[in-house]
Design a protein around this motif. Sequence first.
Motif, PDB file in Angstrom:
ATOM      1  N   UNK A  29     -24.120  66.499  62.952  1.00 22.82           N
ATOM      2  CA  UNK A  29     -26.196  66.869  62.988  1.00 22.82           C
ATOM      3  C   UNK A  29     -26.405  65.904  62.380  1.00 22.82           C
ATOM      4  N   UNK A  30     -28.021  66.319  61.791  1.00 22.68           N
ATOM      5  CA  UNK A  30     -29.234  64.841  61.214  1.00 22.68           C
ATOM      6  C   UNK A  30     -29.973  66.015  60.501  1.00 22.68           C
ATOM      7  N   UNK A  31     -30.869  65.211  59.819  1.00 25.86           N
ATOM      8  CA  UNK A  31     -32.124  66.023  58.395  1.00 25.86           C
ATOM      9  C   UNK A  31     -32.912  66.719  59.950  1.00 25.86           C
ATOM     10  N   UNK A  32     -32.904  67.580  61.685  1.00 30.08           N
ATOM     11  CA  UNK A  32     -33.080  68.552  61.605  1.00 30.08           C
ATOM     12  C   UNK A  32     -32.089  68.672  62.338  1.00 30.08           C
ATOM     13  N   UNK A 179     -30.947  55.709  53.631  1.00 31.28           N
ATOM     14  CA  UNK A 179     -29.935  55.353  52.213  1.00 31.28           C
ATOM     15  C   UNK A 179     -30.033  56.447  51.195  1.00 31.28           C
ATOM     16  N   UNK A 180     -29.284  57.292  50.741  1.00 30.46           N
ATOM     17  CA  UNK A 180     -29.595  58.295  49.745  1.00 30.46           C
ATOM     18  C   UNK A 180     -27.828  58.324  48.969  1.00 30.46           C
ATOM     19  N   UNK A 181     -28.201  58.583  47.366  1.00 28.67           N
ATOM     20  CA  UNK A 181     -27.528  59.455  46.481  1.00 28.67           C
ATOM     21  C   UNK A 181     -27.686  59.956  46.172  1.00 28.67           C
ATOM     22  N   UNK A 194     -17.127  75.854  41.012  1.00 30.52           N
ATOM     23  CA  UNK A 194     -17.889  74.872  40.993  1.00 30.52           C
ATOM     24  C   UNK A 194     -17.538  73.008  41.407  1.00 30.52           C
ATOM     25  N   UNK A 195     -17.907  72.260  41.970  1.00 37.65           N
ATOM     26  CA  UNK A 195     -17.393  71.112  41.968  1.00 37.65           C
ATOM     27  C   UNK A 195     -17.853  70.036  42.076  1.00 37.65           C
ATOM     28  N   UNK A 196     -18.747  69.081  41.321  1.00 39.21           N
ATOM     29  CA  UNK A 196     -19.986  68.266  41.239  1.00 39.21           C
ATOM     30  C   UNK A 196     -18.882  67.079  42.220  1.00 39.21           C
ATOM     31  N   UNK A 197     -19.856  66.834  43.215  1.00 41.37           N
ATOM     32  CA  UNK A 197     -19.405  65.249  43.949  1.00 41.37           C
ATOM     33  C   UNK A 197     -20.796  64.617  44.528  1.00 41.37           C
ATOM     34  N   UNK A 198     -20.379  63.163  44.391  1.00 40.20           N
ATOM     35  CA  UNK A 198     -21.341  62.149  44.290  1.00 40.20           C
ATOM     36  C   UNK A 198     -21.571  61.931  46.057  1.00 40.20           C
ATOM     37  N   UNK A 199     -22.591  61.796  46.256  1.00 41.75           N
ATOM     38  CA  UNK A 199     -22.021  61.023  47.881  1.00 41.75           C
ATOM     39  C   UNK A 199     -23.423  59.951  47.939  1.00 41.75           C
ATOM     40  N   UNK A 200     -22.412  59.368  48.977  1.00 42.24           N
ATOM     41  CA  UNK A 200     -23.782  57.376  49.217  1.00 42.24           C
ATOM     42  C   UNK A 200     -23.689  58.027  50.829  1.00 42.24           C
ATOM     43  N   UNK A 201     -25.209  58.682  51.361  1.00 42.71           N
ATOM     44  CA  UNK A 201     -24.764  58.539  52.568  1.00 42.71           C
ATOM     45  C   UNK A 201     -26.041  57.931  53.697  1.00 42.71           C
ATOM     46  N   UNK A 202     -25.914  57.227  54.496  1.00 42.07           N
ATOM     47  CA  UNK A 202     -26.704  56.427  55.336  1.00 42.07           C
ATOM     48  C   UNK A 202     -27.118  57.185  56.643  1.00 42.07           C
ATOM     49  N   UNK A 203     -28.481  56.923  56.330  1.00 47.08           N
ATOM     50  CA  UNK A 203     -29.009  57.231  58.202  1.00 47.08           C
ATOM     51  C   UNK A 203     -29.771  56.724  59.484  1.00 47.08           C
ATOM     52  N   UNK A 204     -29.013  56.956  60.424  1.00 49.48           N
ATOM     53  CA  UNK A 204     -30.474  56.474  61.165  1.00 49.48           C
ATOM     54  C   UNK A 204     -30.578  57.058  62.722  1.00 49.48           C
ATOM     55  N   UNK A 206     -31.479  56.826  65.576  1.00 53.00           N
ATOM     56  CA  UNK A 206     -30.475  56.629  66.634  1.00 53.00           C
ATOM     57  C   UNK A 206     -28.665  56.581  65.853  1.00 53.00           C
ATOM     58  N   UNK A 207     -28.023  56.506  65.379  1.00 53.01           N
ATOM     59  CA  UNK A 207     -26.971  56.211  65.119  1.00 53.01           C
ATOM     60  C   UNK A 207     -25.939  57.224  64.014  1.00 53.01           C
ATOM     61  N   UNK A 208     -26.781  58.145  63.986  1.00 53.40           N
ATOM     62  CA  UNK A 208     -26.304  59.407  63.281  1.00 53.40           C
ATOM     63  C   UNK A 208     -25.642  59.093  61.261  1.00 53.40           C
ATOM     64  N   UNK A 209     -24.723  60.554  60.963  1.00 49.45           N
ATOM     65  CA  UNK A 209     -24.812  60.317  59.574  1.00 49.45           C
ATOM     66  C   UNK A 209     -23.947  59.838  59.038  1.00 49.45           C
ATOM     67  N   UNK A 210     -23.590  58.505  57.936  1.00 49.35           N
ATOM     68  CA  UNK A 210     -22.144  58.146  57.498  1.00 49.35           C
ATOM     69  C   UNK A 210     -22.572  57.927  55.888  1.00 49.35           C
ATOM     70  N   UNK A 211     -21.139  58.716  55.903  1.00 51.60           N
ATOM     71  CA  UNK A 211     -21.303  58.504  53.552  1.00 51.60           C
ATOM     72  C   UNK A 211     -19.625  57.517  53.948  1.00 51.60           C
ATOM     73  N   UNK A 212     -20.665  56.255  53.384  1.00 49.85           N
ATOM     74  CA  UNK A 212     -20.260  55.540  53.080  1.00 49.85           C
ATOM     75  C   UNK A 212     -19.087  55.293  51.466  1.00 49.85           C
ATOM     76  N   UNK A 213     -19.445  56.471  50.908  1.00 47.63           N
ATOM     77  CA  UNK A 213     -18.837  56.464  49.485  1.00 47.63           C
ATOM     78  C   UNK A 213     -18.317  58.210  48.682  1.00 47.63           C
ATOM     79  N   UNK A 214     -17.507  58.536  48.255  1.00 47.84           N
ATOM     80  CA  UNK A 214     -17.814  59.970  48.182  1.00 47.84           C
ATOM     81  C   UNK A 214     -16.746  59.980  46.918  1.00 47.84           C
TER      82      UNK A 214
END
Length: 223
Positions: A29-32, A179-181, A194-204, A206-214
């Motif tokens: 997936x991607x933002x598109x 990067x988005x928090x 219903x569970x609140x969850x924090x996730x730090x997301x990197x995207x480019x 050419x390189x796809x989506x990475x969750x760097x912390x959650x």
Amino acid sequence: EAAMELPPSHYPASRAAALATGYACYRRGSPGRGLALRAVRRARRQDIDDAGRKYHLELVLEDVLDKDSTVNCTAEVLYHLDNKKIAPDVQFTIEGELKNTDEADNIFYNRIKTLEKELVAENIPDSHGNVSPEMEPIHLLAWVASGYVIWQNSKENTKFQLAQIKRVKQVKRSDEYLEFDYLILLHEMVSQEIIPWQMRVLWHPQHGVQVTQDSRQPKQASE
């Protein structure tokens, strides 16, 4: 032992299918483009000694933005024995072509890169279930990233889905990544929690989506 056929509408089949879909969405997936489960065509379950339980699935996935755009997907999900605290193993193959999103992804990337101030938003979708067109890529990015959280935290008796983005804040970076928090709400369909969850997301693009912390958040985090 041999694999046993399950009715495709069976709860265990739909839970394994939701996990496989989340994982495929995270990988592709991607933002598109977000992927959602349209249908379970076939499901088989197999107990594997000293390993756990494996599901063999035949799925139909749809594009979140374009429900008429579907692909077939075969997947295998192995839920490890309870004593192993590791995420299920998921493998999938998508048959046919996913819609090309390069243009949509690049438009979004350039729009965010040229913002004067870091993006901040909350409550996506809103209380009426609406997502504004300019927030759709932010929503899809959360949908894709939540696939990672779903994969990492699923058990045989859980079924997670992204319910809402409570808050999202862009994080300033000096490199080419975005990067988005996020603070998201995950709906666990079995317990109806219903569970609140924090996730730090990197995207480019050419390189796809990475969750760097959650991390799972206390209930009051979302209020």
